[in-house]
Enzyme design. Structure first.
Site, PDB file in Angstrom:
ATOM      1  CE  LYS A  78      44.077  37.337  36.752  1.00 49.37           C
ATOM      2  NZ  LYS A  78      44.620  37.836  38.042  1.00 49.37           N
ATOM      3  CB  SER A 159      42.521  35.900  40.900  1.00 45.72           C
ATOM      4  OG  SER A 159      43.448  36.896  40.499  1.00 45.72           O
ATOM      5  CB  SER A 183      46.072  37.307  42.173  1.00 48.65           C
ATOM      6  OG  SER A 183      44.925  37.100  42.932  1.00 48.65           O
TER       7      SER A 183
HETATM    8  N1  GLN Z   1      43.071  36.385  47.068  1.00 50.13           N
HETATM    9  C1  GLN Z   1      42.977  37.810  47.229  1.00 50.13           C
HETATM   10  C2  GLN Z   1      41.551  38.242  47.035  1.00 50.13           C
HETATM   11  O1  GLN Z   1      40.744  37.406  46.864  1.00 50.13           O
HETATM   12  C3  GLN Z   1      43.908  38.489  46.260  1.00 50.13           C
HETATM   13  C4  GLN Z   1      43.390  38.483  44.890  1.00 50.13           C
HETATM   14  C5  GLN Z   1      44.294  39.182  43.914  1.00 50.13           C
HETATM   15  O2  GLN Z   1      45.458  39.421  44.198  1.00 50.13           O
HETATM   16  N2  GLN Z   1      43.726  39.547  42.784  1.00 50.13           N
HETATM   17  O3  GLN Z   1      41.240  39.393  47.062  1.00 50.13           O
END
Ligand code: GLN
Length: 494
Positions: A78, A159, A183
């Protein structure tokens, strides 16, 4: 050759060990899969030359008997993990041309164990999002298609959408991901893959671009539970460079695969039965309960009364920490700099130009809830609620529950543009089942439960006691064994 991309990580490892295939062959097969899948936009940066060099070194070590546990296995990273000498962007314009001079601890652990790295995977900008549509490098397209809707571009979740899509499309054997509010688990659920967010402190956060430091954790996305166990063992461990990483031995997680789950007590929290929950999600959850019962587990209804406060509390704490973490992107130390009249003008122009809309929204919310007049009303209050959320879980575990079973997401994946365009909260609701786990610092795994009527995958989530990832792996494996098998999509993108 293309068959090599259809091996599981465990099978590829065994094929390399028994010299049925070389690391260079395996890597070449994945490089060509990656190059043929550019339409999915999974990778921000491809590093095929580096991968081949690593694979040659792996073949040498395999030949001399010095192979590490991940020797010669092609993975994706990532693009939130700093890679020494490789551009690292966090999917943001503000880090467009940032090339770290150091390697994140977790990716260094993978390299130490012999992994081959194919490149840097796309994500939501600074890991803020649930659909991979906030990336400055464009959205990732899921390899999955909705039934009867060939034109729709399905999102891979976020994400870690580049990670989930690349694994589902067989571009790599596994990928690193990060999870601040869901995410790892939500993109895994959306793509029919397995994703585990380990206990807070299990993996070092050093060298991973920070979003919300008290919530962020690294973890793997893979196609099988066993593969996740293999990857996590290499990723995890104590690190003197991260004081929140825990000095406890890393178990052999793979040994938990296939372990009996007889007598394990599984809590089913009634608060997760949301009003208006789709019949399909409710049915999946029921099936999950039945699969675990059939495997010998005992099911108990539990109550986690503060669940409904988790999402609003998360959207105070996460932006607060993000606004502080992202203060460092000032045009002086990293990446983008827009010229200005004076230094303040330069800061403002750089940040306005460098951050996308969602990141700017989070910085504004975070700055607001931390500001003098609102700190007690929002931030301090949210921290108190966070303790209550954690206490709910503590009490369930103290009462003898070994793990908690919930759906991973409230729906299947959707198409690009279908959610959050006018109301960001619609997008935030995707994490309603996952954020509690980050708030409490617990381990959580998402495992495929089958396909919905629209042809897209659905996932189940198992939440465990702190540092008891092994129980999660054995339970998730039992679910994996019982769930209906499905094929990953044919490569329509080539
Ligand atoms: N979707 C959540 C956010 O937008 C979690 C994102 C994540 O876990 N990095 O903050």
């Amino acid at each position: 050759m293309s068959d090599l991309t259809h091996l599981t990580l465990a099978d590829a490892r065994d094929a390399l060990k028994s010299k049925k295939v070389s690391a260079v062959e395996l890597t070449k097969a994945h490089i060509s899969a990656m190059e043929n899948a550019r339409g999915l936009n999974c990778f921000i940066t491809e590093t095929p030359d580096l991968a081949l060099k690593q694979a040659e070194a792996s073949d040498a070590r395999l030949a001399s008997g010095e192979a590490g546990p991940l020797e010669g296995l092609p993975l994706g990273i990532k693009d939130l993990y700093c890679s020494k000498g490789v551009r690292t962007t966090a999917a943001s314009r503000i880090l467009d041309d940032f090339t770290p001079t150091y390697e994140s601890t977790v990716s260094a652990n993978l390299l130490r164990d012999g992994a081959v790295t194919l490149g840097k995977l796309n994500l939501d900008e600074f890991a803020m999002g649930s659909s991979n549509e906030t990336s400055a490098f464009g959205p990732v397209v899921s390899p999955w298609k909705r039934k009867g809707d060939p034109g729709a571009k399905i999102v891979p979740g976020g994400s870690s959408g580049g990670s989930s899509a690349a694994v589902a499309a067989h571009l790599c054997l596994g990928a690193t991901a990060t999870d601040t509010g869901g995410s790892i688990r939500q993109p895994a659920a959306f793509t029919g893959t397995v994703g585990i967010k380990p206990t807070y402190g299990r993996c070092s956060r050093w060298g991973i671009v920070a979003f919300a430091s008290s919530l962020d954790q690294a973890g793997p996305i893979t196609r099988t539970v066993r593969d996740a166990a293999i990857m996590l063992r290499s990723m995890a461990g104590h690190d003197l460079k991260d004081t929140t990483s825990v000095d406890a031995p890393v178990p052999d997680y793979e040994a938990a695969i296939g372990a009996s789950v007889k007598g394990r007590r599984i809590g089913v929290p009634k608060e997760y039965r949301l009003d208006g929950m789709s019949a399909e999600i409710a049915a999946l959850w029921e099936e999950g309960v039945q699969w675990l019962k059939d495997a010998g587990a005992e099911i108990v209804e539990i109550s986690l009364p503060h669940t409904k406060y988790a999402l609003p509390t998360y959207y105070i704490i996460a932006p607060a920490e993000a606004s502080s973490n992202l203060a460092r992107y000032d045009g002086v130390r990293y990446g983008l700099r827009m010229p200005g009249r004076d230094i303040v003008d330069m800061y403002e122009k750089t940040r306005a130009e460098g951050f996308g809309a969602e990141v700017r929204r989070r910085i504004m919310i975070g700055t607001y809830v931390l500001s003098a007049g609102y700190y007690d009303a929002y931030y301090v209050r949210a921290q108190k609620v966070r303790s209550l959320i954690k206490r709910d879980f503590d009490e369930a575990f103290a009462a003898g529950v070994d793990a908690v079973l919930t759906p991973a997401t409230p729906s299947t994946a959707f198409a690009q543009g279908e959610q959050g365009a006018t109301d960001p909260v619609e997008m935030y609701l995707n994490d309603v089942f996952t954020v509690t786990v980050n708030m409490a610092g617990l381990p959580g795994i998402s495992v495929p439960g089958g396909l919905a009527a629209n042809g897209l995958p659905l996932g189940l989530q198992l939440i465990g006691r702190p540092f008891d990832e092994e129980t999660l792996f054995s339970l998730a494996h039992a679910v994996e064994q019982a769930a209906p098998k499905f094929d990953f999509p044919e490569p329509w993108w080539r």
